[in-house]
Scaffold this motif. Structure first.
Motif, mmCIF file in Angstrom:
data_model
loop_
_atom_site.group_PDB
_atom_site.id
_atom_site.type_symbol
_atom_site.label_atom_id
_atom_site.label_comp_id
_atom_site.label_asym_id
_atom_site.label_seq_id
_atom_site.Cartn_x
_atom_site.Cartn_y
_atom_site.Cartn_z
ATOM 1 N N LEU A 178 45.466 48.945 39.077
ATOM 2 C CA LEU A 178 44.586 48.629 40.211
ATOM 3 C C LEU A 178 45.200 47.564 41.108
ATOM 4 C CD1 LEU A 178 40.992 48.595 38.696
ATOM 5 C CD2 LEU A 178 41.846 50.066 40.519
ATOM 6 N N GLU A 214 46.348 48.329 44.963
ATOM 7 C CA GLU A 214 45.764 47.575 46.073
ATOM 8 C C GLU A 214 46.832 46.832 46.866
ATOM 9 O OE1 GLU A 214 42.636 45.426 44.134
ATOM 10 O OE2 GLU A 214 41.325 47.195 44.163
ATOM 11 N N ARG A 222 43.782 52.953 48.168
ATOM 12 C CA ARG A 222 42.402 52.753 47.727
ATOM 13 C C ARG A 222 42.053 53.818 46.694
ATOM 14 N NH1 ARG A 222 39.437 49.025 50.040
ATOM 15 N NH2 ARG A 222 37.590 50.186 49.467
ATOM 16 N N ARG A 263 35.816 49.594 39.710
ATOM 17 C CA ARG A 263 35.673 49.886 41.138
ATOM 18 C C ARG A 263 34.493 50.844 41.271
ATOM 19 N NH1 ARG A 263 38.336 46.309 41.167
ATOM 20 N NH2 ARG A 263 40.263 45.836 42.180
#
Length: 171
Positions: A67, A71, A76, A136
């Motif tokens: 992640l 990012e 995304r 997320r």
């Protein structure tokens, strides 16, 4: 002295009712807002994979590392769950069936990876199920159009390869 002795069984009934209400609200959100197929019984809610999304499943530390990398690259990812020590990345439907080919095309087909896929006929736990939480949470865009796995696969494969204990330190 237990809370039941202090407050009687009414306190326990209130807590159970509150938990049931939270589960019902979550099921309603998953089905009505996001359009996902859901199964639920008792304290567990399960999202069915294969119809609206598939899932790429890696160890949670590798998922968190991925992640951060994604990012930083401006990628995304779609919704990501953490459950029972695993990170579950939602990807486009049919990914589970195509995973061997995708790994071959990206050069990861012969590697020892702790990378699993969940497609048609499988499910993943969903909050507020015990042990499940969003890393997320879904957004209107990511819930209805999960990302193509090619976008995530290289990063997930790299991180899950590094997390296999017997491979650490090998080149």
């Amino acid at each position: 002295m237990s809370t039941e002795t202090l407050f009687g069984d009414s306190w326990l009934r209130v807590q159970r009712r509150r938990a049931r209400t939270i589960r019902c609200e979550a099921v309603a959100e998953y089905t009505a807002r996001w359009g996902w197929a859901v199964e639920h019984d008792g304290p567990s809610i399960r999202l069915l994979t294969g119809r609206d999304f598939d899932v790429l499943d890696v160890p949670e530390p590798a998922g968190c590392e991925s992640l951060v990398r994604l990012e930083r690259m401006g990628v995304r990812p779609g919704p990501v769950l953490a459950a029972h020590g695993r990170a579950l990345f939602f990807v486009a439907p049919d990914t589970a069936r195509r995973l061997p080919e995708l790994l071959y095309r990206t050069g990861w087909d012969g590697a020892d990876l702790d990378l699993l896929s969940r497609g048609a006929g499988s499910h993943v736990p969903a909050p507020p199920s015990p042990g499940a939480r969003w890393l997320r949470p879904p957004t209107p865009e990511s819930a209805t159009r999960p990302p193509d796995p090619k976008v995530l696969l290289g990063t997930l494969a790299y991180a899950s390869h590094r997390s296999v204990p017997e491979l650490i330190g090998r080149h």
